[in-house]
Design an enzyme around this catalytic site. Structure first.
Site, PDB file in Angstrom:
ATOM      1  N   SER A   1       0.841  -1.201   0.000  1.00  0.00           N
ATOM      2  CA  SER A   1       0.000   0.000   0.000  1.00  0.00           C
ATOM      3  C   SER A   1       0.873   1.246   0.000  1.00  0.00           C
ATOM      4  CB  SER A   1      -0.919   0.015   1.227  1.00  0.00           C
ATOM      5  OG  SER A   1      -0.152   0.127   2.421  1.00  0.00           O
TER       6      SER A   1
ATOM      7  N   TYR B   1       9.376   8.736  16.484  1.00  0.00           N
ATOM      8  CA  TYR B   1       9.491   8.477  15.049  1.00  0.00           C
ATOM      9  C   TYR B   1      10.755   9.101  14.470  1.00  0.00           C
ATOM     10  CZ  TYR B   1       8.267   8.797  10.066  1.00  0.00           C
ATOM     11  OH  TYR B   1       8.272   8.722   8.697  1.00  0.00           O
TER      12      TYR B   1
END
Length: 662
Positions: free
Chosen positions: A387, A528
């Site tokens: 995806s 992150y």
């Protein structure tokens, strides 16, 4: 009146023949047996009247230029002017080939001219015949030449010496400066002289705005003349009486320094100018032995060699940066007086040279920049390939003919993506793996190597993002662990697994999808950004170790992309983002060009501001932190999640800082 021309299809030769066709008479041109098509093509391009041009089959490397005895008898007494232009004008050519063409070829041309009793032998020499003479070199000087160690300088000097010693026929010698394209059309046939620095200027233009001041070098005076001036001057002087035995400097009487020349072309190409220039002669106080020793250190040689290769500058050119010779032009000024033939100012036609180079000669034009040319039948592994960015990239490389290997955790979505690409004709293979599990990473590596033998391109795209402030993370240490596990350790495990076969084959390309947040230090993304920063740092270290083994690393500091990964933060529905297809364009660029880093200008600018004014940047980031609160998802408030939307202030700020994670 008849003419004989060697090198008629060469750059200077073709323009000289065009000039001679404006006069009366037949023009004999020397042409190799296998070069008739080249002559025909040149004639068609230049618009020559082939009824007045007679090809003479021969070869400059043979005695009397390989012209047959019968042809010599036919030409005997007919040729008034013998123009010798055939030579090698290439600093990087081998010494043997230069001697054969420049010296032996000139002797053969002299012998042929004498055999056919030519009226005058016009020799196209070069200012290179002066070598690296310190000071002003007059037109009547020859033996005073200095610094002739370079094969090009030596052969140009020696070939002119043959002409000057010729007793059988009259002669005239022309010493053009560095010949560039036509001042009216910009036409040029090859990269030479100042053109070697055009690639460097173009890269500067791509990296910096034209108003940005840069540091450069001043250098010596470089003598540049356009081809139309050279042939007009030769044509005019050749037909003036009582000039036999003279030498003519077809040079600019007011040459510019290297730095001025580069700035002129920088303006022409809209590149930043070197506003501060260092005179290279200031380093002359350093003893030559020390300069030589430093220059021969392996790291220095390799670094300089890398830069010259990247900018496509032959190392032989560098010795002319501090060119020491000036050229007296009294003879040529007297000969051209009243003709209107003068050297045009470079800044008046530099834009034409640049435009022609950019349209016809830029080496980048001849590089296969198609994705198919880079990945056809190559094994490309893409993690997170079911995806988003990974899928869009996989579709592109599969369409280009790559052996496409896609990896993801979810089997249903992964196999569906594989089957759709296979229906479209792609060679696609799908493997499920949890890249946060080191054992699963090892299993994946073993399977891919067993079934495909090696990996040419590894794209570490799979990742996890968490948007949560540090204050809400005190009891969520696992957020930091799981982002590091997938984003850093998972990617690193694959790199380490595929690297042995890459180094053994001495080729491979690792592309790591990083984040603009690493450059912008985005608040609320500490987990992150830290994981991506770790991968960035590893890549920089690895580049230093592995670039010599043919392994390339590319880090893409990707801006915000509309993917399922950002879906929980509803605010992102209202702010500017890239589509997966636009993100895939960056990956295609990475595959084709193999740069060390791809980043947006805003990302680079953010890193620059943070480096030079960290406190000011801290204020900006804190303002953003206060403006963009934690999302309902980060707070675990499912009820508020449905009602969450971006304010006008948030949308405006996000639009200003397009692509940065907030």
């Amino acid at each position: 009146m008849s003419y004989f021309v060697t090198g008629a299809t060469g750059f200077v030769g073709r323009f000289l023949v065009s000039n001679l066709l404006k006069r009366k008479g037949t023009i004999y041109v020397l042409v190799r047996k296998d070069s008739q098509k080249k002559l025909d093509a040149t004639a068609k391009k230049m618009g020559w009247d082939m009824k007045r041009i007679v090809p003479v089959v021969g070869d400059m490397t043979a005695a009397k230029c390989g012209v047959s005895a019968a042809q010599v008898r036919t030409l005997s007494g007919k040729v008034k002017h013998f123009f010798h232009l055939a030579a090698i004008y290439d600093l990087s050519a081998s010494a043997e080939s230069q001697r054969a063409a420049n010296v032996d070829g000139t002797q053969h041309a002299l012998d042929l001219a004498a055999a056919i009793q030519a009226g005058c032998f016009h020799h196209t020499s070069s200012i290179a015949a002066a070598g690296l003479y310190q000071g002003v070199f007059r037109e009547d000087m020859f033996d005073e030449a200095e610094g002739l160690d370079d094969p090009y300088l030596r052969t140009k000097h020696d070939s002119e010496g043959l002409v000057r010693n010729e007793k059988r026929i009259p002669w005239r010698v022309y010493r053009p400066g560095m010949v560039v394209g036509h001042s009216q059309t910009g036409e040029m046939d090859k990269i030479d002289g100042p053109y070697y620095f055009f690639t460097f200027l173009k890269k500067l233009r791509e990296m910096l705005p034209p108003w940005m001041p840069t540091l450069g070098i001043e250098g010596g005076r470089i003598n540049i003349v356009p081809v139309d001036f050279v042939v007009d001057a030769m044509d005019h002087i050749a037909h003036k009486p009582k000039l036999d035995g003279h030498t003519f400097h077809l040079t600019d009487p007011e040459p510019m320094r290297v730095g001025e020349v580069l700035n002129t072309f920088a303006r022409a190409g809209h590149a930043p100018e070197m506003t501060m220039r260092i005179d290279a002669r200031m380093f002359a106080f350093v003893p030559s032995g020390i300069r030589g020793a430093v220059g021969n250190l392996p790291p220095v040689r390799r670094f300089i060699g890398m830069l010259l290769r990247d900018f496509r500058i032959p190392k032989e050119v560098m010795k002319f940066i501090t060119y020491p010779t000036r050229f007296d032009t009294r003879e040529v000024e007297r000969a051209l007086r009243g003709s209107g033939i003068v050297v045009p100012k470079l800044d008046g036609y530099a834009w034409r040279l640049w435009d022609y180079w950019e349209r016809h000669l830029d080496p980048d034009l001849f590089i296969d920049r198609t994705l198919k040319g880079k990945v056809r039948n190559k094994v490309v592994v893409i993690t997170g390939g079911s995806s988003g960015i990974g899928l869009s990239t996989a579709q592109r490389v599969a369409e280009a003919g790559a052996v496409t290997v896609i990896v993801a955790r979810g089997e249903e979505e992964l196999f569906k993506a594989r089957d759709e690409m296979k229906k479209a004709g792609g060679k696609v293979f799908a493997y499920t793996a949890d890249l946060a599990d080191m054992a699963d990473c090892d299993r994946l590596v073993a399977t891919v190597l067993k079934e495909h033998g090696h990996v040419d391109v590894l794209i570490n795209n799979a990742g996890r993002s968490i948007r949560r402030s540090i204050e809400l993370s005190y009891d969520r240490f696992h957020d930091f662990e799981r982002t590091m596990q997938l984003n850093y350790f998972g990617s690193l495990r694959l790199i380490m697994g595929f690297m042995p076969t890459m180094t053994h084959r001495r080729k491979g390309h690792i592309i790591n999808i990083s984040s603009i947040g690493v450059l912008a230090n985005s608040p609320r993304f500490s987990a992150y950004v830290a994981s991506k920063a770790a991968l960035d740092a590893f890549s920089r270290c690895a580049q230093g170790e592995l670039s010599g083994k043919g392994i390339s690393f590319t880090t893409i500091n990707m801006p915000l992309v509309k993917t399922p990964m950002i879906a929980p933060t509803k605010m992102y529905d209202s702010v500017p983002t890239l589509t997966p297809e636009e993100a895939a364009d960056l990956l295609v660029k990475a595959i084709i060009e193999k740069p060390s880093r791809i980043a947006t200008r805003l990302g680079i600018f953010s890193a620059l501001i943070n480096a030079i004014a960290p406190k000011a940047y801290e204020v900006i980031m804190n303002t953003a932190f206060e403006l963009f609160p934690d999302s309902a998802a980060a707070k675990g408030d499912k009820k508020a999640l449905k009602e969450e939307h971006a304010s006008n202030e948030q949308i405006a700020f996000a639009s200003l800082m397009r692509g940065v994670h907030w």
